[in-house]
Design a protein around this motif. Structure first.
Motif, PDB file in Angstrom:
ATOM      1  N   ASP A   1      32.182  37.554  50.653  1.00 19.54           N
ATOM      2  CA  ASP A   1      31.693  38.266  49.479  1.00 19.54           C
ATOM      3  C   ASP A   1      32.704  39.342  49.077  1.00 19.54           C
ATOM      4  O   ASP A   1      33.188  40.084  49.941  1.00 19.54           O
ATOM      5  N   PRO A   2      33.047  39.443  47.789  1.00 23.76           N
ATOM      6  CA  PRO A   2      34.038  40.443  47.363  1.00 23.76           C
ATOM      7  C   PRO A   2      33.707  41.864  47.793  1.00 23.76           C
ATOM      8  O   PRO A   2      34.614  42.664  48.056  1.00 23.76           O
TER       9      PRO A   2
ATOM     10  N   ALA B   1      34.988  31.759  53.039  1.00 26.43           N
ATOM     11  CA  ALA B   1      34.800  32.654  51.896  1.00 26.43           C
ATOM     12  C   ALA B   1      34.093  33.917  52.351  1.00 26.43           C
ATOM     13  O   ALA B   1      33.281  33.898  53.286  1.00 26.43           O
TER      14      ALA B   1
ATOM     15  N   ASN C   1      33.339  32.006  44.811  1.00 25.29           N
ATOM     16  CA  ASN C   1      34.598  32.512  45.375  1.00 25.29           C
ATOM     17  C   ASN C   1      35.634  31.448  45.685  1.00 25.29           C
ATOM     18  O   ASN C   1      36.802  31.772  45.893  1.00 25.29           O
TER      19      ASN C   1
END
Length: 200
Positions: free
Chosen positions: A123-124, A121, A17
């Protein structure tokens, strides 16, 4: 969760990411070792958000990378194995040296806070659920508890969503810096409000 597994998951999140940054090209072995050093060094911190024994987001912050790199050198075999593919590529060696130069503050504008948000970051699959916002505020609380009332954030010019996020969180752009030759980054400063003690 075992700490080694946590560092591997954080490293994978970073590589997947924050893939426009140079560190991601060094592989998960190097990145996992770096986050272990961030977690263990006294002047830095690694904060994570977990769901079902899975890291879905993290933020790292600290006061300089020097102590972190020294801590990584305590594991010379793991560090050597992690860096071996890069040591045969001169271009990567040059960029590693640029990062080390930046970590010593040589390329930074004067009068910046020593403390820094190093990386963040999510997680999508968990975006849009306020994970990044919670992690950001947790880092602020950590800094505030240690007496730090401002910190810097270095953001590459091409990372438009990151610029939007930091501005929304209250960070103010103050300068520009070239961490790598020809690649400009914006320097943000986030100032923390002092918590007023309660009156008796």
């Amino acid at each position: 969760m075992e700490r080694r597994d946590l560092y591997q998951q954080v490293a994978r999140l970073h590589v997947d990411n924050i893939n426009k940054g140079f560190l991601a090209t060094l592989g998960t072995g190097f990145v996992a070792l770096m986050y272990q050093a961030i977690d263990e060094a006294p002047a830095s911190v690694l904060l994570v958000e977990e769901r079902d024994d899975r890291v879905v987001g993290f933020v790292a912050g600290g006061c300089g990378m020097g102590a972190i790199y020294k801590r990584m050198l305590r594991s010379p075999f793991r560090l050597g194995v992690a860096l071996l593919p890069s040591l045969v590529r001169p271009g990567r060696i040059l960029r590693i040296l640029e990062i080390l130069r930046y970590s010593r503050g040589h390329s930074l504008p004067p009068n910046l806070p020593e403390a820094e948000l190093l990386s963040i970051a999510v997680d999508p699959s968990c975006r849009g659920q306020q994970v990044a916002e919670r992690l950001y505020r947790r880092l602020e609380e950590h800094f505030r508890k240690t007496g730090i009332l401002s910190y810097r954030i270095i953001v590459g010019e091409a990372l438009a969503p990151a610029h939007k996020f930091y501005r929304r969180m209250g960070a103010v752009p103050t300068d520009q810096v070239a961490v790598h030759q020809g690649e400009l980054s914006t320097v943000y400063v986030q100032t923390l409000a002092q918590v007023q003690p309660h009156s008796p």
